[in-house]
Design a protein around this motif. Structure first.
Motif, short mmCIF file in Angstrom:
data_model
loop_
_atom_site.label_atom_id
_atom_site.label_comp_id
_atom_site.label_asym_id
_atom_site.label_seq_id
_atom_site.Cartn_x
_atom_site.Cartn_y
_atom_site.Cartn_z
N ALA A 1 -2.48 7.03 -4.01
CA ALA A 1 -2.41 5.57 -3.94
C ALA A 1 -3.50 4.96 -4.83
O ALA A 1 -3.58 3.76 -5.00
N ARG B 1 2.81 4.71 -4.57
CA ARG B 1 2.06 5.90 -4.95
C ARG B 1 2.45 6.29 -6.36
O ARG B 1 3.55 5.98 -6.81
N HIS C 1 0.81 -1.22 0.00
CA HIS C 1 0.00 0.00 0.00
C HIS C 1 0.84 1.26 0.00
O HIS C 1 0.30 2.35 -0.12
N THR D 1 7.48 4.25 -3.98
CA THR D 1 6.87 4.26 -2.66
C THR D 1 6.89 5.69 -2.11
O THR D 1 7.64 6.54 -2.58
N TYR D 2 6.05 5.89 -1.09
CA TYR D 2 5.99 7.20 -0.44
C TYR D 2 7.39 7.66 -0.02
O TYR D 2 7.81 8.79 -0.26
#
Lengths: 146, 541
Positions: free
Chosen positions: A87, A47, A44, A57-58
């Motif tokens: 996301a 992004r 999760h 990724t973040y």
């Protein structure tokens, strides 16, 4: 293209960043091809940049910014990452050769550096950032609405 | 005007002409003049002889002459031929830039030029701005035989994205990978797409990957289907506040709910539901008593009443929600307000498309005093669920949105989402165009109609009152007043006898109930998922 690469290289040198293994971060690996960071996880944290649809990724956005959209200053302010990435995206395309790939041309990402992108994002880039795109003479295509 | 070649001509024999004479209008005269002068023999003829050959020669010479004469002023002619109105000053400037463009025959197809320009710029490596404009047709980007092909490759299920990213990593580590891109679609399990010139490249790239079996099938995608691979279905209904949704799972499965908050980051929404709480069970649970839960028993929907709960010794706390700032009654971790249950759920657990709230459901959701017609969200859901072909030529309609609200008219033509109507008022133009969302079918009291969708489907009756786009109809069968949306109704002279059977039972059957009472069935109704039977009960003697 070369001017963009040179300016990026200059920035990197100034920041004195260590090169990550396989990370790249817009730098040329010796003898290799210039590319964006590859996402280092699949969950999760992934992004997509709302302007160029690059997927990382973040944390990767927070540390290295977006290689195609450096003017969004994601590495300077956490708010920029939150506002300019989402996301909520559909599908992933690993782009090795933007110049020759038909898929890249169809998706209008043929001008960006090799990396992982998404087919579609669900949100628009917020207005103030769209203004920044215009100021930097950079194109922004909002996602298509039915 | 005759087509003229534009190759730069050699010197000599230039006849000075005034600019006027070079205009198209005079070209006919010009030719004549040249012909005459040629005949005079001032120019050497290439070939001798008369007759037809002589004729050809003249033509050739005429061309030559034209070239020479037009040398300095040719651009004027060019401009005139194209019909552009450029002042003479610009002619000189224009001519310089025009030399860089290959001279074209006037008769060349405009489409052909457009296609060539597009192709030229689609492949160039320009700097980012100034490239294809946002409105370049997607059609121009369709794949051609020169593009790499798309191959479908089977991979481990559930690992599609991982495989795509691994291939990216592999490309960076090795310089010899010749594939162009890899696509992993969210909705396609077990397969990825690899873009490459040759199948051998695909095989080479996939070697050694944990997620792709060595024997994996590689299938070529036909060129006509390539664009479809990258097609992404955009969600029609944006999840926003006040949207109607339906629950997919759990106690509230199938129940209508209203979105009150959206959290895109965590893919969750908060919805407002009519609670289905069994207060007894809840009280027991809170007191610590273990109650065997009846699996099949679903409590009926009922508004939450604090006093009722308190009577059962259920502790109700008044708390303030930190996100919204509003006050809620908290019981056992559940949030209540105004009798509704506010429940955070994942977006995946709700249906967002094709939600058709029945009139009764909507009515139950409203507190008395709320205006059904003014509720824009329910109208929107209603309109978005309209089937195509909802309006037909001849239908009587009324405008429900916008400046022309309440204007009546008749449908003249329907085009996709635009409806053309002939307004009732004669002073207006013959037809007006509206978006179908701005219109509603119109009925007058006295119209005889039939309900074709919704809860009351099958009922026929007469319209007795029109209230916005809610109609009150007197049912033919039950002689009761029923409320329906105008959308669900069509004009009809059919009179239905209504539903007379349900299961084994028929209207007017004498039936026996469990507790020794018996009765006569006087009415049969079908609701969304239930059937009810009304009885007149006679007490046991």
């Amino acid at each position: 293209d070369s001017t963009e690469a040179n300016s990026r290289r200059g920035e990197e040198r100034r920041r004195g960043e260590a090169r990550m293994r396989g990370g790249g971060g817009g730098m040329m690996d010796d003898g290799g091809v210039e590319h964006a960071q590859i996402p280092n996880s699949f969950g999760h944290e992934l992004r997509a940049c709302l302007r160029c649809r690059l997927v990382k990724t973040y944390d990767q956005f927070r540390e290295n910014g977006c290689e195609n959209c450096p003017f969004l200053d994601m590495d300077k302010d956490r708010d920029n990452v939150v506002s300019c990435t989402t996301a909520n995206f559909t599908g992933i395309i690993s782009l090795m050769d933007p110049n020759r790939s038909w898929a890249a041309r169809w998706l209008r990402i043929g001008r960006f550096i090799p990396g992982c992108y998404t087919l579609a994002v669900s949100e628009e880039l917020p207005e103030e950032y769209q203004g920044m795109c215009q100021d930097n003479n950079v194109q922004y295509f909002p996602p298509k609405r039915p | 005007a005759a087509s003229r070649s534009r190759a730069p001509a050699g010197g000599g024999g230039v006849r000075k002409r005034s600019r006027q004479d070079n205009f198209i209008d005079d070209s006919a005269i010009e030719d004549e003049d040249e012909d005459e002068e040629d005949d005079g023999g001032s120019r050497p003829r290439k070939k001798g002889g008369g007759g037809v050959r002589g004729f050809f020669d003249e033509e050739a010479q005429v061309d030559e002459d034209e070239e020479e004469e037009d040398e300095g002023e040719g651009e004027d002619d060019f401009i005139n031929d194209a019909g552009a109105d450029i002042p003479d000053d610009d002619a000189g400037r224009g001519s310089r830039s025009r030399h860089s463009i290959p001279m074209r025959d006037e008769e060349e197809d405009i489409d052909e030029i457009e296609r060539q320009v597009r192709e030229r710029y689609a492949r160039s490596t320009h700097i980012e701005y100034g490239e294809e404009a946002a409105d370049v047709e997607q059609q121009a980007l369709l794949p051609s035989v020169k593009d790499p092909k798309l191959w479908m490759v089977k991979c481990a299920i559930g690992h599609e994205r991982e495989t795509a990213i691994c291939l990216m990593q592999k490309f960076i580590d090795r310089t010899d990978l010749q594939i162009k891109s890899v696509v992993a679609l969210d909705h396609l399990k077990n397969y990825i797409y690899v873009e490459a010139e040759k199948e051998a490249h695909v095989k080479e790239a996939c070697k050694g990957l944990r997620n792709i079996y060595a024997s994996a099938k590689i299938t070529l995608v036909p060129i006509k289907e390539m664009a479809d691979v990258l097609y992404v279905e955009s969600k029609n209904v944006d999840l926003a506040r006040d949207t109607w949704v339906r629950m997919k799972l759990g106690v509230y499965k199938g129940d209508l709910a209203k979105v009150v908050d959206v959290d895109n980051v965590r893919q969750r929404v908060t919805v407002k539901l009519i609670p289905r709480i069994d207060l007894q069970v809840l009280a027991s649970k809170l007191e610590g008593r273990v109650v065997a839960k009846k699996k099949t028993f679903v409590p009926p929907p009922r508004f939450f009443n604090i006093d009722e709960a308190r009577e059962m010794h259920i502790r109700v706390e008044r708390r303030r929600d930190k996100d919204s700032g509003e006050y809620f009654e908290m019981v056992d971790g559940l949030m209540f307000k105004d009798g509704f249950l506010y429940k955070p759920v994942s977006i995946k657990s709700i249906h967002t498309q094709g939600i058709q709230p029945s009139f009764d459901e909507l009515e139950k959701f409203k507190k008395p005093g709320d205006d059904m017609n003014g509720d824009m969200s329910s109208l929107n859901t209603l309109f978005s669920n309209r089937k195509k072909g909802h309006f037909m030529k001849g239908d009587a309609v009324i405008v429900v949105k916008g400046d022309l609200k309440n204007l009546e008219g008749w449908v003249e033509k329907v085009e996709d989402t635009t409806v053309h109507i002939r307004p009732k008022i004669s002073d207006l133009p013959k037809t007006l165009a509206f978006n179908e969302k701005e219109l509603c079918k119109y009925f007058k009291p006295g119209d005889h109609v039939k309900v074709v969708s919704g809860v009351q489907e099958g009922t026929t009756g007469m319209v007795v009152k029109v209230d916005g786009h809610v109609l009150i109809i007197l049912s033919d069968t039950t002689k009761e007043h029923i409320r329906v949306f105008a959308d669900h109704v069509v004009e009809s002279s059919e009179i239905t006898t209504g539903i007379t059977r349900i299961g084994d039972y028929e209207l007017h059957d004498l039936v026996l109930l469990d507790n020794l009472s018996f009765g006569v069935i006087i009415r049969v109704e079908t609701e969304a998922f239930q059937a009810s039977v009304f009885l007149r009960i006679f007490n046991g003697c």
